[in-house]
Design a protein around this motif. Sequence first.
Motif, PDB file in Angstrom:
ATOM      1  N   ARG A 124       0.828  -1.222   0.162  1.00 29.90           N
ATOM      2  CA  ARG A 124       0.088   0.053  -0.065  1.00 29.90           C
ATOM      3  C   ARG A 124       0.762   1.275  -0.194  1.00 29.90           C
TER       4      ARG A 124
ATOM      5  N   VAL B  79       1.747   9.089 -12.201  1.00 28.91           N
ATOM      6  CA  VAL B  79       1.649   9.865 -13.371  1.00 28.91           C
ATOM      7  C   VAL B  79       2.962  10.121 -14.161  1.00 28.91           C
ATOM      8  N   ASN B  80       3.873  10.650 -13.338  1.00 34.79           N
ATOM      9  CA  ASN B  80       5.145  10.861 -13.990  1.00 34.79           C
ATOM     10  C   ASN B  80       6.073  10.250 -13.561  1.00 34.79           C
TER      11      ASN B  80
ATOM     12  N   THR C  99      -5.061  -6.127  -1.427  1.00 30.07           N
ATOM     13  CA  THR C  99      -4.807  -4.640  -1.005  1.00 30.07           C
ATOM     14  C   THR C  99      -4.086  -3.984  -2.198  1.00 30.07           C
TER      15      THR C  99
ATOM     16  N   GLU D 297      -6.797  -2.870  -4.609  1.00 30.27           N
ATOM     17  CA  GLU D 297      -7.892  -1.887  -4.100  1.00 30.27           C
ATOM     18  C   GLU D 297      -6.988  -0.197  -4.196  1.00 30.27           C
ATOM     19  N   CYS D 298      -5.801  -0.774  -3.664  1.00 32.24           N
ATOM     20  CA  CYS D 298      -4.888   0.724  -3.566  1.00 32.24           C
ATOM     21  C   CYS D 298      -4.529   1.110  -4.996  1.00 32.24           C
TER      22      CYS D 298
ATOM     23  N   ARG E 299      -6.733   1.016  -7.580  1.00 34.11           N
ATOM     24  CA  ARG E 299      -7.771   1.680  -7.909  1.00 34.11           C
ATOM     25  C   ARG E 299      -7.910   2.771  -7.484  1.00 34.11           C
ATOM     26  N   LEU E 300      -7.195   3.285  -6.666  1.00 30.26           N
ATOM     27  CA  LEU E 300      -7.405   4.779  -5.931  1.00 30.26           C
ATOM     28  C   LEU E 300      -6.496   5.687  -6.522  1.00 30.26           C
ATOM     29  N   ARG E 301      -5.726   5.167  -7.511  1.00 28.81           N
ATOM     30  CA  ARG E 301      -4.673   6.070  -8.116  1.00 28.81           C
ATOM     31  C   ARG E 301      -4.730   6.240  -9.383  1.00 28.81           C
ATOM     32  N   THR E 302      -4.339   7.128  -9.969  1.00 22.15           N
ATOM     33  CA  THR E 302      -4.096   7.396 -11.647  1.00 22.15           C
ATOM     34  C   THR E 302      -2.683   7.174 -12.064  1.00 22.15           C
TER      35      THR E 302
ATOM     36  N   ALA F 152      -4.541  -0.445 -15.835  1.00 27.44           N
ATOM     37  CA  ALA F 152      -4.844  -0.021 -17.229  1.00 27.44           C
ATOM     38  C   ALA F 152      -5.973   0.694 -17.305  1.00 27.44           C
ATOM     39  N   HIS F 153      -7.056   0.312 -16.658  1.00 27.48           N
ATOM     40  CA  HIS F 153      -8.408   1.401 -16.624  1.00 27.48           C
ATOM     41  C   HIS F 153      -7.905   2.910 -15.829  1.00 27.48           C
ATOM     42  N   ARG F 154      -7.103   2.742 -15.059  1.00 23.87           N
ATOM     43  CA  ARG F 154      -6.934   4.049 -14.364  1.00 23.87           C
ATOM     44  C   ARG F 154      -5.794   4.694 -14.946  1.00 23.87           C
ATOM     45  N   CYS F 155      -5.412   4.262 -16.161  1.00 30.17           N
ATOM     46  CA  CYS F 155      -4.443   4.883 -16.769  1.00 30.17           C
ATOM     47  C   CYS F 155      -4.642   6.009 -17.900  1.00 30.17           C
ATOM     48  N   LEU F 156      -3.991   7.244 -17.809  1.00 34.90           N
ATOM     49  CA  LEU F 156      -4.244   8.226 -18.559  1.00 34.90           C
ATOM     50  C   LEU F 156      -3.843   7.974 -20.250  1.00 34.90           C
TER      51      LEU F 156
END
Lengths: 778, 384
Positions: free
Chosen positions: A588, A597-598, A706, A709-710, A712-715, A757-761
């Motif tokens: 976590r 992101v960066n 865990t 879930e973690c 999924r909370l990020r980008t 992948a889903h949370r990926c810009l």
Amino acid sequence: MDGDINATAPGTTPPDSDPARKRRVHGMLKLYYGLNEEGKTVDQAESMDPCDINGPHFDPEVYLNKLRRECSLGELMDQETCMVKQIRSLDSDMQTLVYENYNKFISATDTIRKMKNDFKKMEDEMDCLSTNMASITDFSARISGTLQDQHAQITKLSGVHTLLRKLQFLFELPARLNKCLELQAYAQAVSSHRRARCVLQQYSHMPSFRGIQDDCHAIMDKLAQELRQKFRDGGSSAKDLSECVELLLQLDEPAEELCDKFLSHAQSRLEADLLGLEAETDILEFIDRGCNEFVSSLCLVIASYQELFVNRPQEGELASKNIPQMAIGKLHAFVDALATRYFSLVERRIQEEKSVGDNSLLVRALDRFHRRLQAVAKLLPGSAVPSQGTEIVVRAARERIKQYLAALQSFYLNSLTDVRQALAAPRLATGKDAPASLPELLSTLSASILNQIKSVLASVHLFTAKDITFSNKPYFKGEFCSHGVRESLVVNFIMFVCQSSRQFCESAGDRGGSTPPALLLLLSRLCLDYETSTITYILTLTDEQFLVQHHSPVTAVTALCGEAREAAQKLLNHYVKVQGLIISQMLRKSVETRDWVNTIEPRNVRAVMKRVVEDTTSIDVQVGLLYEEGVRKAHSSDSSKRTFSVYSSSRQQTRYAPSYTPSAPMDTNLLSNIHKLFSERVEIFSPVEFNKVSVLTGIIKISLKTFLECVRLRTFGRYGLQQIQVDCHYLQMYLWRFVSDENLVHFLLDEIVGSTAHRCLDPAPMEQSVIEVICERG
Amino acid sequence: MYQLYFVLQARALTSQTAESDAIRFLVGTQSLKFDNQIHIIDFDDENNIISKSVLQHQAGEIWHISASPADKAVLTTCYNKTSESRVVTCGAVWRMPPEWESGSHESPDDPHNSHNPQNLELLCHLDNSSHGNASCVLWEPMGDGKHVISLADNHALLWDLTESSTQATISSSATLEGKGQLKFTAGKWSPHHNCTQLATANDTAIRGWDLRTMSQIYCIENAHGQLVRDLDFNPNKQYYLASCGDDCKVKFWDVRNINEPVKTLEEHSHWVWSVRFNHSHDQLVLTGSSDSRVILSNMVSISSEPFGHLVDDDDLSDGEDNHQDEKTKEPLQDSIISTYEEHEDSVYAVEWSSADPWLFASLSYDGRLVINRVPRALKYHILL
């Protein structure tokens, strides 16, 4: 004619020697003299044959005719000779008889004549005697008449003499009593006084006697005073004392008062004993002293008291006062009061006996205590003292069991502390001395607990030893064994072990896992071992040692085993949870703290993933030390090489398909959901089985969920996704071997990469080959 | 049970608080690629029909949504804004366009109709860039829709909305001080004490704040073994608070005694993300978890109606009275009423309907909204 009969009958037998012949001769004589009463019957029996020479109807003519007709001459001749011979012998016999009888008649006549003469002389002498007797009687009467007066006088004189002697005794009594008093011959004084008392009482109306009586009274009062003094002083021996009491009783001293005095006197002494007891420190000495001083003096008091007041044969007016009953009543009250004080002392002392080291001392002390009280029981049959004593012993035993339970519990907790230290030690001082491994720790812990239980059982067993007097009491035979030892001690301890183990789960769960996970694992194994064998062993041992007969329902082995198994399960679950949490936290933190992101293009597997694998491996080793491998589903031959890819999975394809095919989002989403319908729901914090694979599966599940879930909370940026791909591939390479069903790892890792992948810009996944290269390099 | 699917994944769910007639839920979607939407879900209880309207929320993916208690049309969202490789979470107050009901009404069976959804009208930003990322925005319960609180990183900001909510000014703020990077994860504005109290969660601790002084009034350290995910106040008992978290537990607290929870539930097998008291019957507690389950519990022992529904004696004839007595004497025990397993993915939000106390919705990450009813038997048991 008779001669004929005689002559014909004998034949060959000699005539004199045969008694039958003699009788016949007599019979014939009788017949001849007509004496025979039986004659008639004889007559009837005789034949009427006239030819019978011996018969009464013999007819010589017929006979002769018959002979002449029947016999030849020769025979006649012989007959004649025979006949003549017989007649001759008969004649001579008759002559002899007559002669003999004649002589006898002559001598008889002489004797009778002589007797006639003698009687005449005697008659004369008798007459003379009777006249003499008459004169003697006459004389005697005359003498007694003269002596009558003198005799009466003598009798009277002798009466006076006796009276005088009695009077003298009376007059001398005061002096004598005084003398006795001086000489301290109390018994004599009392007996003297007793003899005189009635008389004095009777004649007390006469002044002189009254004087004596008063004197006597005064003296006797003094004597009684002295006796009482002596009685009170108490320094005297028991024998003296009893004599004292006896005398006092005879002096009409009230028995009740005496009893009281006696008892109060005894009480002061016994109380001194009790006071002495209080100073004693050692339990055995305490009891010894109690027995030897207090109990034995108590027995002595009881014995002498009974001797004095109860068992003494009662005579006279004393008997009517019913002293024994009163005395017994007093005695009981006295003994009870003292015993209560003694018991309270003993009990207080026993309660101080807290050290559980050596039980034999206490048991011996209790035994002695109990044994000595039996003496009291014998002396005083109705007393409650022995039963109270037994109760004290029972209470002490119960208390003891409680203490042992507490001791066992603290021993267990101490052992756990030791184990904790041992577990912590390797970290502090690595390699110094070989750190005890988990199995060793487990076996030492379990062995030391078992030993402790055994030694406690042995200690407690002393209570029921054969040579201990109270061991055959019903309590020690039944309740002590079943309820006391089995339930209160053994069962309670096992329950305690289970419960305290559970507490580790509860307290540690909320307050940040203060319990080292290894301890949880170890305890879990301990509880499991208890369930499989130890509990049965301990209880069987107890039952055998104590011959427990289950009067009341007792906790069943299965119930305890269930308890232990539950505890084991809970501990293992908790272990999984704690270990899972530790790894979860690493994951976590690693996800939360990074700017995904960066981030830069992945070159390596992140260190945290390596750490996760390392930790999982060490957990695997740790669990493997205590638990069996367990079963796992068959692996595909190249599990580690499985092409783990977001794209290869059709499911993942659809998962974030909307990004590429916005025209038909609903369908793909439906597809994903349908897919999920067929995949099994993953229970994350679910109970595990008692084997290594199951434990590891649980830990990995928790960690990966865990991670998911973690994520999924990020980008994520492009490289963020790629990094996760690399990480997941790395985990995939190493984690599959630990779990029961590798598909589970695949599924969760798929989810993670899919969600990322889903949370990926900018979802541009990395080439699978590149991922593999990076992972293999790392 | 009624289900509804969204195209996009979603976490944010709220009931339309100011609406007391229609059963209406608002769902905010999460997508990084498409324009995010707010779906207005209407449930026709009589005909059992679900209908959906869509409004565009172009500002970004929605993490939290909250409806004004005073104005049906006003709502707040917390959304992610991505700009130049930076992701920032902002809060804003929005107004639904008045014609949404007539305009973009669509049937759930026909998703392709929603080509031209209307846009939300921005009222004002809860601009707190200086304070960090907003995790949630809370309306003043039962208020006039003039006050909101936003939780941003380690700040709690009390905003006054003026000029028909088009102006937002910070009237006061509180800051959580301590070691490390503290961050509020959840919060709840207490409906009791004249709405002067706020409860927040950060990491494993729950804190109570007095809004008049903006100072801490209590702190339950280590309320949960791990992160606290959500809070809710008992609507009828002013000191009672429910919390849930990553230790799979739901705990009920009496804030006057913070040493021990009053009650602990441990029914979920993974993190519990959401806990909600029923607005009318506070024994009904709803929890949603990432084990994909929704659990409805009946916490009678700590509810405001521990002996069942209180009935006035006047309302009952004697015979019924006796019957009632018998019923209330039955031992009432806390129990799990039902476990709903319709979801396939983690459930991040559960919500009671504000119009019908026997109805609730749950939302899972895969975009599935499930509307359920309290079991009829229990409903009658509570009512009678």
